[in-house]
Motif scaffolding. Structure first.
Motif, short mmCIF file in Angstrom:
data_model
loop_
_atom_site.label_atom_id
_atom_site.label_comp_id
_atom_site.label_asym_id
_atom_site.label_seq_id
_atom_site.Cartn_x
_atom_site.Cartn_y
_atom_site.Cartn_z
N ASN A 153 -0.13 13.10 -4.69
CA ASN A 153 0.77 11.94 -5.49
C ASN A 153 1.78 12.79 -6.02
O ASN A 153 2.15 12.60 -7.34
CB ASN A 153 -0.17 11.09 -6.19
N GLY A 154 2.30 13.93 -5.75
CA GLY A 154 3.29 14.78 -6.16
C GLY A 154 2.93 15.71 -7.22
O GLY A 154 3.74 16.40 -7.99
N THR A 269 6.98 10.74 -2.27
CA THR A 269 5.83 11.43 -2.44
C THR A 269 4.65 10.47 -1.80
O THR A 269 4.71 9.37 -1.31
CB THR A 269 5.12 11.46 -3.84
#
Length: 318
Positions: A153-154, A269
């Protein structure tokens, strides 16, 4: 004259650079097979919607060494190429260029360890004793940790494979399940191109596995849009799918445990997560339904998972 020499130098330099990377020919009508020296871990594919990976439907240990490449047969392209890097479970990386052709001259590539881009940097020793997976032996000049950094998630997270024991499962089942998910959250998966989408938001089913008395479903939620995806809820159901029937129904089917399930996926993302269920099977007229509802939005997604995938899961490793 100097300009001519400069152009020739640049062309020669580019030829030299590309000569260091094998070009693998891929086509629409043939499978190009890569036979890796160690089990496949994951890959980086510059155009993964065009150059498609698949894997043998076999439980043989040798199947973990094989990747099959083909070009999307519905794509209109006649010329295309991209970068492709394959990582094996011992940490070695193999760099290639994928090139679209009508018929590949070489349909099977036997990859050797000395072809790895980082072969000179890493020496590895696999410890097959009970209770261990793989031990990484570092050269003096190498700063490769036992913990692996992965992007979720980035954001970077520290990922460490921890061997699991029967005693932990018996003493603290949830702790066992949590560590099992942590060990495998970055796995490539065993299912190729099984997804549902709304716009440029995808839910990918990456793998269905079993271990002891549980089924593990590995998903990736990918947001290719610039606007963040805020999740109101993510639910699972058992649904019926009788053909031409108006009486199809679904009933909520709660997971035993959820690992890494996101509440927000930022724009551009992705986030991987695992849903664990008590072991179950389905008949041909039923399927598992995953439904995502967006908070304050309409980008809602539903993914139907067929009974064949559920009834034929792959055995999880350690």
């Amino acid at each position: 004259m100097r300009h001519i020499y400069l152009i020739l130098f640049i062309i020669g330099f580019c030829d030299f650079m590309f000569a260091q990377i094998d070009t693998i020919k891929v086509s629409k009508d043939y499978k190009t097979i890569l036979v890796l020296p160690e089990p496949y871990s994951f890959s980086i594919n510059g155009k993964d919607l065009n150059f498609i990976e698949s894997f043998p439907k076999s439980t043989s240990e040798k199947a973990d060494h094989i990747v099959m490449l083909a070009y999307n047969n519905i794509a209109p392209d006649k010329q295309d190429y991209t970068n492709y890097t394959v990582y094996t479970k011992n940490g070695l990386a193999y760099d290639f260029i994928l090139d679209l052709v009508a018929i590949p001259e070489t349909k099977r590539w036997n990859i050797t360890k000395d072809m790895a881009d980082n072969f000179s940097e890493i020496s590895l020793s696999i410890n097959h004793s009970e209770g261990t997976d793989a031990e990484i032996i570092k050269n003096e000049d190498t700063a490769l940790p036992n913990d692996i950094d992965i992007l979720t998630n980035g954001r970077e997270e520290n990922f460490k494979i921890t061997p699991l024991s029967t005693s932990l499962y018996e003493e603290d089942r949830i702790a066992y399940l949590k560590q099992k998910c942590k060990n495998h959250i970055s796995d490539k998966g065993n299912i190729a191109r099984y997804f549902s989408k709304v716009g440029d938001i995808f839910i990918w089913l990456k793998g269905v596995y079993y271990d002891r008395e549980e089924l593990y479903f590995l998903f990736t939620l990918e947001n290719k849009e610039p606007i963040d995806l805020d999740i109101n809820f993510l639910k699972t159901f058992i649904g019926t799918n009788y053909k031409q029937s108006s009486s199809n129904q679904k009933s909520e089917f709660q997971p035993l445990f959820r690992y890494g399930q996101p509440t927000r996926v930022k724009g551009n993302t992705s986030a991987s997560f695992v849903l664990i269920f008590e072991k179950f099977t389905l008949d041909k007229n039923k399927h598992l339904v995953l439904e995502l509802d967006e908070l304050n939005g309409n980008r809602n997604i539903s993914l139907d998972i067929e009974h064949q995938l559920i009834n034929r899961p792959k055995k999880f490793g350690k």
